[in-house]
Design a protein around this motif. Structure first.
Motif, PDB file in Angstrom:
ATOM      1  N   TRP A  74      21.160   9.328   1.253  1.00 31.12           N
ATOM      2  CA  TRP A  74      20.562   8.773   0.038  1.00 31.12           C
ATOM      3  C   TRP A  74      20.989   7.338  -0.229  1.00 31.12           C
ATOM      4  N   SER A  75      22.179   6.952   0.206  1.00 27.79           N
ATOM      5  CA  SER A  75      22.703   5.635  -0.141  1.00 27.79           C
ATOM      6  C   SER A  75      23.604   5.137   0.977  1.00 27.79           C
ATOM      7  N   ILE A  76      23.530   3.836   1.283  1.00 31.17           N
ATOM      8  CA  ILE A  76      24.394   3.219   2.288  1.00 31.17           C
ATOM      9  C   ILE A  76      24.845   1.854   1.778  1.00 31.17           C
ATOM     10  N   ARG A  77      26.025   1.415   2.261  1.00 35.28           N
ATOM     11  CA  ARG A  77      26.546   0.104   1.925  1.00 35.28           C
ATOM     12  C   ARG A  77      27.393  -0.426   3.085  1.00 35.28           C
ATOM     13  N   PHE A  78      27.237  -1.713   3.377  1.00 37.22           N
ATOM     14  CA  PHE A  78      28.095  -2.402   4.325  1.00 37.22           C
ATOM     15  C   PHE A  78      29.449  -2.685   3.675  1.00 37.22           C
ATOM     16  N   ALA A 107      18.900  -3.136  12.350  1.00 38.60           N
ATOM     17  CA  ALA A 107      17.926  -4.072  12.908  1.00 38.60           C
ATOM     18  C   ALA A 107      18.408  -5.497  12.694  1.00 38.60           C
ATOM     19  N   PRO A 108      18.219  -6.364  13.696  1.00 35.70           N
ATOM     20  CA  PRO A 108      18.566  -7.780  13.503  1.00 35.70           C
ATOM     21  C   PRO A 108      17.556  -8.446  12.575  1.00 35.70           C
ATOM     22  N   THR A 109      18.037  -9.376  11.774  1.00 35.22           N
ATOM     23  CA  THR A 109      17.153 -10.067  10.835  1.00 35.22           C
ATOM     24  C   THR A 109      16.533 -11.320  11.433  1.00 35.22           C
ATOM     25  N   ASP A 110      16.985 -11.746  12.586  1.00 37.81           N
ATOM     26  CA  ASP A 110      16.440 -12.939  13.225  1.00 37.81           C
ATOM     27  C   ASP A 110      14.986 -12.676  13.619  1.00 37.81           C
ATOM     28  N   PRO A 111      14.033 -13.453  13.119  1.00 35.14           N
ATOM     29  CA  PRO A 111      12.623 -13.179  13.452  1.00 35.14           C
ATOM     30  C   PRO A 111      12.297 -13.394  14.918  1.00 35.14           C
ATOM     31  N   SER A 112      13.131 -14.126  15.645  1.00 33.99           N
ATOM     32  CA  SER A 112      12.872 -14.339  17.071  1.00 33.99           C
ATOM     33  C   SER A 112      13.293 -13.160  17.922  1.00 33.99           C
ATOM     34  N   SER A 151      24.167  -6.928   6.008  1.00 34.40           N
ATOM     35  CA  SER A 151      25.522  -7.287   6.419  1.00 34.40           C
ATOM     36  C   SER A 151      25.952  -8.570   5.723  1.00 34.40           C
ATOM     37  N   PRO A 152      27.253  -8.785   5.542  1.00 32.38           N
ATOM     38  CA  PRO A 152      27.706  -9.981   4.814  1.00 32.38           C
ATOM     39  C   PRO A 152      27.249 -11.296   5.429  1.00 32.38           C
ATOM     40  N   ASP A 153      27.056 -11.335   6.745  1.00 25.86           N
ATOM     41  CA  ASP A 153      26.603 -12.567   7.383  1.00 25.86           C
ATOM     42  C   ASP A 153      25.087 -12.651   7.498  1.00 25.86           C
ATOM     43  N   ASN A 154      24.364 -11.692   6.916  1.00 24.72           N
ATOM     44  CA  ASN A 154      22.892 -11.664   6.896  1.00 24.72           C
ATOM     45  C   ASN A 154      22.279 -11.496   8.290  1.00 24.72           C
ATOM     46  N   ARG A 155      23.040 -11.081   9.266  1.00 24.61           N
ATOM     47  CA  ARG A 155      22.517 -10.952  10.629  1.00 24.61           C
ATOM     48  C   ARG A 155      21.880  -9.593  10.887  1.00 24.61           C
ATOM     49  N   ASN A 198       0.822  -1.214   0.000  1.00 28.07           N
ATOM     50  CA  ASN A 198       0.000   0.000   0.000  1.00 28.07           C
ATOM     51  C   ASN A 198       0.855   1.262   0.000  1.00 28.07           C
ATOM     52  N   ALA A 199       2.107   1.138  -0.313  1.00 33.14           N
ATOM     53  CA  ALA A 199       3.013   2.274  -0.441  1.00 33.14           C
ATOM     54  C   ALA A 199       4.012   1.952  -1.540  1.00 33.14           C
ATOM     55  N   ARG A 200       4.613   2.975  -2.102  1.00 31.79           N
ATOM     56  CA  ARG A 200       5.616   2.764  -3.135  1.00 31.79           C
ATOM     57  C   ARG A 200       6.807   1.990  -2.582  1.00 31.79           C
ATOM     58  N   CYS A 201       7.389   1.176  -3.420  1.00 31.00           N
ATOM     59  CA  CYS A 201       8.575   0.406  -3.051  1.00 31.00           C
ATOM     60  C   CYS A 201       9.799   1.079  -3.667  1.00 31.00           C
ATOM     61  N   TYR A 202      10.811   1.306  -2.844  1.00 32.72           N
ATOM     62  CA  TYR A 202      11.975   2.067  -3.289  1.00 32.72           C
ATOM     63  C   TYR A 202      13.186   1.198  -3.611  1.00 32.72           C
ATOM     64  N   SER A 203      13.371   0.094  -2.936  1.00 31.28           N
ATOM     65  CA  SER A 203      14.508  -0.762  -3.242  1.00 31.28           C
ATOM     66  C   SER A 203      14.232  -2.161  -2.732  1.00 31.28           C
ATOM     67  N   GLY A 204      14.869  -3.138  -3.349  1.00 30.75           N
ATOM     68  CA  GLY A 204      14.749  -4.527  -2.939  1.00 30.75           C
ATOM     69  C   GLY A 204      15.909  -5.322  -3.494  1.00 30.75           C
ATOM     70  N   GLN A 205      16.567  -6.124  -2.641  1.00 33.02           N
ATOM     71  CA  GLN A 205      17.758  -6.848  -3.054  1.00 33.02           C
ATOM     72  C   GLN A 205      17.829  -8.216  -2.388  1.00 33.02           C
ATOM     73  N   PHE A 206      18.384  -9.178  -3.119  1.00 32.11           N
ATOM     74  CA  PHE A 206      18.731 -10.466  -2.555  1.00 32.11           C
ATOM     75  C   PHE A 206      20.056 -10.344  -1.792  1.00 32.11           C
ATOM     76  N   SER A 207      20.231 -11.225  -0.814  1.00 34.17           N
ATOM     77  CA  SER A 207      21.527 -11.318  -0.152  1.00 34.17           C
ATOM     78  C   SER A 207      22.531 -11.978  -1.087  1.00 34.17           C
ATOM     79  N   ASP A 208      23.804 -11.922  -0.717  1.00 32.80           N
ATOM     80  CA  ASP A 208      24.845 -12.477  -1.577  1.00 32.80           C
ATOM     81  C   ASP A 208      24.701 -13.982  -1.763  1.00 32.80           C
TER      82      ASP A 208
END
Length: 703
Positions: free
Chosen positions: A366-370, A329-334, A311-315, A255-265
């Motif tokens: 405007w832009s960030i990178r690990f 933010a941590p990616t762990d759903p728990s 992050s490179p370790d997807n954490r 219900n809002a515009r999407c600005y970016s989306g990426q797969f992990s390595d």
């Protein structure tokens, strides 16, 4: 005015008392002291933004719906934040009573001087809403500006390529230069394709029978050693030929515009950033069957989430808004802990560290990178600088004020080393920074060749090749060994080669393009449209494509996939794949406050692919788009290779529509009058023959 004056004297007096049209426009559009908004200045995309500097710690001081949205807008959204309250009686107004009210004050006037009563015009509620809506006022102001400029014949449906909406025109070029674009195919690109750095090139194959080189035929040739390719090379040739088609496997609606989306390595994770300040995360270990993971929120964000990096370790996931704070933010759903705030404005000064409450912002990001080791985050900002933040030290350890305009894109040059940085800016330059030799705070070199600002920069990860997208509607490939020395670049006035084109609401005319005389790029790709927003480009992954292609989103609703010689390898038409895939909201007031207006039908279904990501291990592309009626919502669509199949025999069926939780939503199908046309378009969604660059089959989207 005296009654004895002649008609000529009355005309002269009226002219002297009338305000000048241009000054009248200035008073309306620029009078911000009266409490209104500056309608004449459409500071309405991700770029011309002055971050707030108030030091108030009150979290309610910068309420998003009041202050932030009025401070910053996207393309053609200058009036979307205006709210108008009015009340109407349920019954109809008595016309006779209305006439008495209109003329009652003139009953005692002499008949000779009484003005003729104005005819009453009944206005419906929907007409009032349409008038005070964004599109109505926009057309009104545009017509006013056109008349003030001496263009009274400018119609709202007529497009003037040079009209900026601000009472001015961009600087025009002189006589167009013949053969101003580099030739296609590119000779340098051909050399790169045959070098082995960008995929494999097969042996000569007899195609006199004009048969399509389908997967089955390639497998037979491999087993029979028809082409004399070694098995490893044959496998690479097969994998790099699996280009996803336009047909969408899944359409995820937001219900809002999407600005970016990426797969992990590693391809096991995918994130999607929305304008509602939420980042949705998905488990994509099975690229054909995603699972919802969790959602992270940016508190006190401004306008949108501008970028995110995993992050490179997807954490951990870092994500930014138009503020100086990045959240981690941590990616762990728990784990449900609040995200950690990283204040990039803090450079270790005593007494400057403060807890972020949304009440201050030194600049926008405007832009960030690990970094490759996950210890640092680099950011490009609105204060014309590049920042490097140390996560362990909890402060910025480096600020490079090296550009003359906003830094829209940053990246590390090598995945294994944090020393080389690239930054792309609206000053049309890409600068290379070597942190090991920055005693004089100067760049190590410059990539010069774009004539308009940069929207994105991507590194191949080998410390050598760089890809960039520019507002001059070109994508360019660069070699670190051929960058321009700093001494030579400092002697060149880059503003001399720019037209002042504003990509947010102006169409780009190829007649205005001139080749940059100091262009040091290897290959120039063109055919896609870099308009409305900061559209992104990428190298294709080495795993699933052997780094054979480069690809980019586009304002016309497609993902363009190019060979390294600048020829078009494929095109994914997201607009057709999602056409009318959710019902139109027929209520008088749209529930979504953001919409792109313009063209002949501003409420039509439109798509702008802002970002795309190729899965590293499978022939799957995820396209992140502004998509929907009036382009006021967003989608993330998955497209896989299907070898020109007419239908999918597996489950789930192709084109399934789901919400952000990946749950099938019946309301997305609740529009029977659109069903026939949707089926008509869906039947045409299979892989299409690539059109030559000169053919534009999307001309009906010219808005």
């Amino acid at each position: 005015m005296s009654a004895n004056m002649s008609s000529e004297e009355r005309t002269a007096a009226l002219d002297n008392n009338s305000p000048d049209p241009s000054s009248h426009a200035t008073n309306i559009y620029d009078n911000e002291d009266a409490g209104g908004e500056s309608f004449g200045e459409e500071d309405d995309d991700d770029m011309d933004f002055e971050p707030m500097t108030d030091d108030s710690e009150d979290p309610d001081f910068y309420d998003l719906t009041e202050e932030a949205e009025s401070e910053f807008h996207d393309a053609d959204d200058g009036l979307s934040g205006v709210e108008i309250e009015f009340s109407m009686d349920d019954g109809e107004e008595d016309e006779q009573g209305g006439n008495e009210t209109e003329t009652g004050s003139d009953t005692n006037q002499p008949a000779a001087t009484a003005p003729a009563p104005r005819p009453l015009v009944q206005v419906t509620r929907s007409q009032i809403l349409r008038l005070f809506g964004q599109h109505g006022l926009q057309n009104l102001f545009r017509t006013h500006n056109a008349n003030a400029l001496g263009n009274p014949s400018l119609d709202e449906d007529e497009e003037d390529d040079g009209y900026t909406g601000r009472g001015s025109r961009r600087r025009r070029r002189g006589q167009p230069v013949p053969n101003r674009y580099p030739p296609i195919p590119s000779e340098e690109g051909k050399r790169l394709m045959s070098s082995g750095t960008f995929g494999e090139t097969g042996f000569y194959e007899d195609k006199l029978r004009k048969r399509k080189n389908r997967l089955a035929r390639r497998l037979i040739y491999r087993e029979l050693s028809v082409n004399q390719d070694p098995p490893a090379r044959a496998n690479k040739l097969i994998s790099q030929g699996l280009i996803p088609s336009s047909n969408a496997d899944t359409i995820i609606h937001y219900n809002a515009r999407c600005y970016s989306g990426q797969f992990s390595d590693d391809g096991n994770f995918f994130f999607c950033c929305g304008q509602d300040f939420k980042v949705r995360m998905y488990d994509t270990s099975n690229p054909y069957k995603w699972k919802y993971y969790k959602t992270a929120t940016y508190p006190y964000g401004q306008w949108t989430i501008t970028d995110a990096s995993l992050s490179p370790d997807n954490r951990f996931l870092a994500y930014s808004s138009i503020r100086s704070v990045v959240f981690l933010a941590p990616t762990d759903p728990s784990l449900s802990a609040d995200p950690i705030a990283l204040d990039f404005a803090y450079l270790g000064q005593a007494g400057r560290r403060r807890q972020f409450t949304g009440g201050y912002s030194h600049f926008g990001i405007w832009s960030i990178r690990f970094s490759g080791d996950g210890r640092e985050v680099v950011a490009g900002t609105s204060d014309h600088s590049v920042y490097v933040y140390d996560i362990e030290a909890k402060q910025s350890i480096l600020r490079i004020p090296g550009h003359n305009d906003d830094v829209n894109a940053v990246c590390f040059g090598d995945n294994s080393s944090p020393h080389i940085l690239y930054s792309g800016s609206d000053d049309t330059l890409i600068k290379v920074w070597d942190r090991r030799s920055m005693g004089d705070s100067r760049e190590a070199g410059v990539f010069m060749g774009h004539t308009e600002g940069l929207t994105y920069v991507d590194s191949k990860g080998d410390g050598r090749y760089v890809l960039s997208n520019g507002k001059d509607q070109t994508m360019k490939l660069w070699d670190l060994r051929k960058m321009m020395p700093t001494e030579k670049a400092s002697e060149i006035d880059v503003n001399r080669y720019s037209t002042g084109f504003d990509y947010r609401f102006m169409p780009y005319s190829e007649a205005d393009y001139e080749p940059h005389p100091y262009d040091c790029s290897l290959v120039t790709f063109r055919g896609h449209r870099v308009l409305k927003t900061l559209i992104r480009c990428h190298f294709s992954p080495p795993g699933s494509t052997d780094s054979r292609y480069v690809y980019s989103g586009s304002e016309d609703g497609c993902v363009y996939i190019y060979n390294m010689d600048a020829t078009l390898a494929g095109k994914i038409d997201v607009n057709r794949a999602t056409y009318h895939s959710r019902p139109r909201d027929d209520s008088p007031m749209h529930p979504h406050p953001y919409s792109i207006r313009g063209g002949r039908n501003p409420d039509a279904w439109k798509t702008c692919v802002r970002d795309a990501s190729w899965h590293p291990n499978a022939p799957v592309v995820a396209a992140t788009s502004w998509n929907g009626w009036g382009m006021q919502t967003g989608t993330c669509t998955t497209h896989s290779w299907n070898d020109d199949a007419d239908d999918d025999e597996g489950e789930p069926k192709m084109g399934i529509r789901v919400n952000h939780l990946l749950e099938e939503d019946a309301s997305l199908y609740d529009h029977p009058q659109r069903g026939g046309r949707t089926s008509q378009f869906r039947s045409q969604l299979r892989s299409q023959r690539v059109q030559p660059l000169g053919d534009d089959d999307d001309g009906d989207n010219g808005w």
